[in-house]
Write a protein that holds these residues in place. Structure first.
Motif: not given
Length: 245
Positions: A31-34, A36-43, A134-136
């Motif tokens: 969960r932490h990895y996903v 963090a990945l989301r945050d990096a892409i959004l930023l 992302y859904r999970q």
């Protein structure tokens, strides 16, 4: 080293296919990895590139898409949903943010297509996630979202194979996917199970109403194949995904 069978597909439906997840066994680490990945892409790919003024709204919008992947939605519907929860926004802002999320390949839009009129339809469309992780890990509820996850997998498979993909509309019937490539076309219905006669009737009937001879296929998680009906094939979903369309 994973066999292309039903159990592997169910695991993929639940956890997605981000390679790093293969090395993380603990759910909290995943969960932490996903996240963090989301945050990096959004930023990096959205906020900085497009100088987004409301990053919190962008994050809420992406979460909304995670929770409603595969559902027919409209920009006005999203605006109403956010405003009802105290979020100040408007049509132009949400529309722009959706476009940015698609450009960053976090989500893919899928327009409606009039099969008989051979034209794209305005209004609602569906959004599919670039990865089911992302859904999970960013939304809640696996079982309730299973039909949408199945659609998401088929959409990604067709897009990866180079098809242009739309939601089909034929009179009062909706066809999950109209896929086109190199002048060829194919139609697909996706469902969890064909055990109930009413489900069989619904899924096959939608394809039977299409007035052409392009291939038509019903995909499901049933263990036993049902063969053909009026020229429409039934294929187990994991067999379909193991083959190149």
């Amino acid at each position: 080293g994973v066999s292309a069978d039903k159990s592997a597909l169910l695991a993929y439906l639940q956890s997605g296919g981000l390679p790093e997840l293969l090395h993380l066994s603990a759910e909290e680490a995943r969960r932490h990895y996903v996240s963090a990945l989301r945050d990096a892409i959004l930023l990096n790919d959205v906020v900085r590139r497009h100088r987004i003024k409301d990053p919190d709204l962008l994050a809420r919008l992406f979460r909304y898409l995670c929770e409603n992947a595969g559902a027919m939605i409209s920009v006005n519907g999203i605006v109403g949903h956010l405003q009802a929860r105290g979020q100040k926004t408007n049509f132009e802002t949400v529309s722009g943010y959706l476009s940015h999320l698609c450009q960053a390949l976090l989500v893919h839009s899928c327009d409606r297509y009039n099969i008989r009129g051979k034209e794209l339809l305005a209004g609602g469309r569906k959004y599919y996630l670039n990865d089911l992780a992302y859904r999970q890990y960013l939304a809640s509820g696996f079982e309730s979202a299973l039909p949408q996850r199945l659609e998401n997998v088929v959409f990604l498979h067709l897009r990866a194979a180079g098809y242009a993909v739309h939601v089909g509309v034929s009179r009062n019937w909706e066809v999950d996917f109209v896929a086109e490539k190199d002048g060829r076309r194919a139609y697909f219905q996706v469902c969890y199970s064909l055990a109930a006669p009413l489900t069989v009737e619904r899924e096959f009937r939608a394809l039977e109403h299409i007035p052409d001879n392009w291939p038509k296929t019903v995909l499901s998680l049933d263990d036993i194949g049902m063969g053909d009906r009026e020229g429409i094939r039934h294929v187990r979903l994991w067999d379909f995904l193991a083959a190149v369309p």
